[in-house]
Enzyme design. Structure first.
Site, mmCIF file in Angstrom:
data_model
loop_
_atom_site.group_PDB
_atom_site.id
_atom_site.type_symbol
_atom_site.label_atom_id
_atom_site.label_comp_id
_atom_site.label_asym_id
_atom_site.label_seq_id
_atom_site.Cartn_x
_atom_site.Cartn_y
_atom_site.Cartn_z
ATOM 1 N N SER A 13 -69.613 90.000 18.621
ATOM 2 C CA SER A 13 -70.039 89.575 19.960
ATOM 3 C C SER A 13 -69.455 88.218 20.338
ATOM 4 O O SER A 13 -70.108 87.402 20.980
ATOM 5 C CB SER A 13 -71.567 89.537 20.034
ATOM 6 N N LYS A 35 -73.721 90.715 13.682
ATOM 7 C CA LYS A 35 -74.503 90.552 12.446
ATOM 8 C C LYS A 35 -75.490 89.396 12.467
ATOM 9 O O LYS A 35 -76.331 89.304 11.590
ATOM 10 C CB LYS A 35 -73.565 90.437 11.253
ATOM 11 N N ALA A 46 -65.150 77.085 20.037
ATOM 12 C CA ALA A 46 -63.824 76.695 20.535
ATOM 13 C C ALA A 46 -63.991 75.532 21.501
ATOM 14 O O ALA A 46 -64.737 75.611 22.466
ATOM 15 C CB ALA A 46 -63.157 77.873 21.229
ATOM 16 N N GLY A 48 -61.098 73.201 22.536
ATOM 17 C CA GLY A 48 -59.916 72.854 23.340
ATOM 18 C C GLY A 48 -59.825 73.655 24.609
ATOM 19 O O GLY A 48 -59.798 73.099 25.711
ATOM 20 N N GLY A 49 -59.778 74.971 24.515
ATOM 21 C CA GLY A 49 -59.723 75.787 25.706
ATOM 22 C C GLY A 49 -58.798 76.978 25.583
ATOM 23 O O GLY A 49 -58.581 77.504 24.494
ATOM 24 N N GLU A 116 -52.057 70.048 24.085
ATOM 25 C CA GLU A 116 -52.260 70.259 22.653
ATOM 26 C C GLU A 116 -50.914 70.423 21.972
ATOM 27 O O GLU A 116 -49.884 70.647 22.630
ATOM 28 C CB GLU A 116 -53.163 71.482 22.421
ATOM 29 N N ASP A 218 -64.992 90.212 8.056
ATOM 30 C CA ASP A 218 -65.569 91.551 7.877
ATOM 31 C C ASP A 218 -64.664 92.667 8.413
ATOM 32 O O ASP A 218 -64.464 93.684 7.758
ATOM 33 C CB ASP A 218 -66.932 91.645 8.578
ATOM 34 N N HIS A 239 -56.670 73.546 10.636
ATOM 35 C CA HIS A 239 -56.743 72.593 11.746
ATOM 36 C C HIS A 239 -56.650 71.199 11.156
ATOM 37 O O HIS A 239 -57.333 70.886 10.188
ATOM 38 C CB HIS A 239 -58.053 72.764 12.517
ATOM 39 N N ARG A 285 -49.378 72.499 14.589
ATOM 40 C CA ARG A 285 -50.435 72.214 13.613
ATOM 41 C C ARG A 285 -50.011 72.277 12.160
ATOM 42 O O ARG A 285 -50.533 71.559 11.324
ATOM 43 C CB ARG A 285 -51.560 73.221 13.794
ATOM 44 N N HIS A 346 -58.944 77.224 9.713
ATOM 45 C CA HIS A 346 -59.345 77.300 11.119
ATOM 46 C C HIS A 346 -59.103 78.671 11.739
ATOM 47 O O HIS A 346 -59.944 79.178 12.463
ATOM 48 C CB HIS A 346 -58.559 76.240 11.878
ATOM 49 N N ARG A 381 -49.898 79.970 14.940
ATOM 50 C CA ARG A 381 -50.427 80.129 16.299
ATOM 51 C C ARG A 381 -50.264 78.841 17.108
ATOM 52 O O ARG A 381 -50.607 77.753 16.646
ATOM 53 C CB ARG A 381 -51.911 80.468 16.221
ATOM 54 N N SER A 386 -55.227 81.727 21.255
ATOM 55 C CA SER A 386 -56.061 82.829 20.750
ATOM 56 C C SER A 386 -57.092 83.294 21.770
ATOM 57 O O SER A 386 -57.373 84.490 21.869
ATOM 58 C CB SER A 386 -56.755 82.433 19.454
ATOM 59 N N LEU A 387 -57.667 82.373 22.541
ATOM 60 C CA LEU A 387 -58.624 82.831 23.558
ATOM 61 C C LEU A 387 -57.877 83.675 24.595
ATOM 62 O O LEU A 387 -58.387 84.679 25.083
ATOM 63 C CB LEU A 387 -59.333 81.649 24.226
HETATM 64 C C1 SIN Z 1 -59.004 72.561 19.274
HETATM 65 O O1 SIN Z 1 -59.739 72.283 20.216
HETATM 66 O O2 SIN Z 1 -58.330 71.743 18.673
HETATM 67 C C2 SIN Z 1 -58.932 73.987 18.824
HETATM 68 C C3 SIN Z 1 -58.134 74.770 19.748
HETATM 69 C C4 SIN Z 1 -57.514 75.943 19.046
HETATM 70 O O3 SIN Z 1 -57.754 76.152 17.874
HETATM 71 O O4 SIN Z 1 -56.728 76.638 19.685
#
Ligand code: SIN
Length: 545
Positions: A13, A35, A46, A48-49, A116, A218, A239, A285, A346, A381, A386-387
């Site tokens: 979820s 779960k 999250a 950063g965005g 970022e 999982d 991270h 990163r 991370h 990444r 990822s979002l």
């Molecule tokens: C962060 O805010 O540094 C994480 C953002 C991410 O992992 O994409």
């Protein structure tokens, strides 16, 4: 045993699971099993965005270029293009649901975009520094009002059920899953036409992580046990800046803080990041995390420090209200004090092989979000991609399922009762606790930011022994959520180690002292593991060959 029927079962979820359920809600009866409490997920934390080429001076081409550069030769370009190009429309869709992204003060409609590492410009939409929390809050409200969606908290998936496992004739397909209700101990089955794995990440495989407790890999373990190919698990993103404080477990100091000019300092107070990469604190990163690891190891410092004291307090409070308040509670005023930070596990760039519409190699089983390896991230990444991947792929997944549904619903098959066998309640819970710690310490010590063949071999031996012990324990005792999570983190740990052993080069997030280079004469290749307990599903997913 109780069997619950639905059209689509969504496991998880977070952003991917809730959005998939939302998009399906007009077409199907959807059951979202999760779960812990609904919404407890990596998304929720999250900060950063969400990266998206939405500014007038930005372009999809530039977003693609940055993603490919971070991915170190292993992204699938067509996937990167599909996801980056769909971004702006998906952002507007999120806003139409009520998710608010910050706008620049006095600029009318212009977004306040964060910067970022690895991005060549400001490109990250955010809701303060609690972007994930805002998304989950809105989506739980939206999905909670859908009459055809029901959310079942505290239902932990035990195993997927396939027609192959049931020894039924015809093409092997997924027909649902067994669950443990954590609150009552009941075991039940959910029978579904389609199942979507949206179980998130694997951070808890490591001793130190920015992830919440639910991130035990999982879905990857569930998928692998039924024969799905697992890809690129060696690419675990650490991270660079997790808060280093005894009272703060897993608290992230967003990369956006570096985006606003924070410097990394070592124990001597020297800014060191530019010594490792001309982009300094805003290099991708993998580079920044390795630089910190190297400084800490060579100097013997327990952490490094993030310094943003040159920014006024009112700016920091406005831009990073959550981080500011949390640090202050721990006695660190980020407007005056340096923040102690260390790298921590991370994000998992690998996962179950899946396409951008969530398809896996097993019919009627989909995977979306961090559990899936679509080819977007490659070997590393790009921050906040990822979002975006979850949002784009959730919608594509729902559309793919609806299209299949329109062609006809699969014949429901009976799911047999869960076989308890001779299992008895455990009187040895200490074994679970012990093995849990051992897996995580072993992974941190031997399969961390810098790897060697010797360390990987040692890790594999230990993890395999632990898995044997866990398997025996699993057979002997009635299942509990702790054992299920342990079984999953141990399986995922082995997948990470084995993928890492297959990569005989350093590339992106995988850095080995035995192969400190990426051969320039050949392009990167994915690692793929296809030998799950019951043999691989076939045929493999088209397009990934
Ligand atoms: C962060 O805010 O540094 C994480 C953002 C991410 O992992 O994409």
């Amino acid at each position: 045993m109780r069997t619950v029927d639905c059209d689509v079962l969504v496991i998880g979820s977070g952003l991917a699971g809730l959005l998939t359920a939302h998009h399906l809600s007009l077409h199907a009866d959807v059951l979202v099993a999760t779960k812990r409490e609904a919404g407890e997920s990596n998304t929720r934390y999250a900060q950063g965005g969400i990266a998206c080429a939405i500014a007038p001076d930005d372009s999809v081409e530039s977003h693609i270029e940055d993603t490919l550069a971070a991915g170190a030769g292993l992204c699938r370009p067509e996937v990167v293009r599909a996801i980056a190009a769909a971004g702006p429309a998906r952002i507007r869709e999120l806003e139409s649901l009520g998710i608010r992204f910050e706008r620049r003060e006095g600029s009318g409609e212009e977004y306040d975009l964060g910067r970022e590492g690895g991005h060549s410009r400001r490109r990250v939409l955010h809701a303060g520094d609690i972007t994930g929390e805002e998304m989950i809050h809105v989506l739980l409200d939206v999905v909670g009002r859908k009459p055809r969606v029901s959310i079942r908290p505290h239902w932990m998936a035990i195993d997927l059920v396939t027609t192959g496992w049931l020894k039924r004739p015809g093409t092997n397909r997924c027909v649902g899953a067994y669950f443990l209700d954590r609150r009552t101990g009941e075991i039940l089955a959910v029978r579904a036409g389609w199942t979507v794995l949206a179980t998130g990440g694997v951070g808890k495989v490591y001793l130190y992580t920015t992830n919440p407790d639910v991130a035990t890999g999982d879905g990857i373990a569930l998928g692998w046990r039924v024969g799905l190919p697992v890809r690129n698990m060696e690419f675990i993103q650490f991270h660079p800046t997790c808060l280093y404080h005894p009272d703060a477990k897993s608290f992230l100091i967003s990369e956006a803080v570096r985006g606003e000019g924070a410097r990394l300092l070592n124990g001597a107070g020297e800014a060191f990041a530019v010594r490792y990469d001309p982009r300094g604190e805003l290099a991708p990163r993998d580079i920044v995390a390795r630089a910190i690891d190297h400084e800490m190891k060579t100097r013997g410092d327990p952490c490094v420090w993030l310094d943003i004291t040159h920014k006024p307090a009112d700016f920091l409070m406005r831009r990073f209200p959550n981080i500011y308040a949390r640090c202050l509670k721990l006695g660190i005023d980020m407007a005056r004090d340096r923040i102690p930070v260390v790298p921590a596990a991370h994000y998992c760039c690998g996962g179950l092989e899946a396409s951008v519409d969530g398809r896996t190699a097993l019919p009627n089983l989909f995977a979306v979000g961090e559990v899936a390896c679509t080819g977007l991230h490659g070997a590393n990444r790009l921050a906040s991609n990822s979002l975006l991947e979850a949002v784009v792929c959730a919608r594509n997944t729902a559309e793919a399922i609806v299209a299949e549904m329109e062609r006809g619903r699969p014949e429901p098959v009976p799911i047999p009762d869960w076989a308890v066998g001779d299992a008895v309640p455990s009187d040895e819970a200490v074994v679970v606790e012990h093995n849990w710690n051992e897996v995580r310490i072993c992974m941190w010590d031997y399969v961390g930011i810098v790897r060697t063949n010797k360390r990987l071999e040692r890790a594999l031996r230990r993890i395999r022994n632990l898995r044997l012990e866990i398997r025996q324990y699993y057979k002997q005792y009635l299942v509990t959520a702790d054992v299920l999570e342990l079984r999953n983190i141990a399986a995922v740990a082995e997948l990470i180690v084995r993928c890492a052993m297959l990569r005989r080069e350093s590339r992106g997030l995988h850095y080995s002292l035995d192969y400190p280079w990426a051969p320039s004469d050949r392009p990167g290749e994915d690692t793929v593991l296809l030998d799950p307990p019951g043999g691989p599903v076939s045929p493999p997913l088209p397009g990934w060959a």
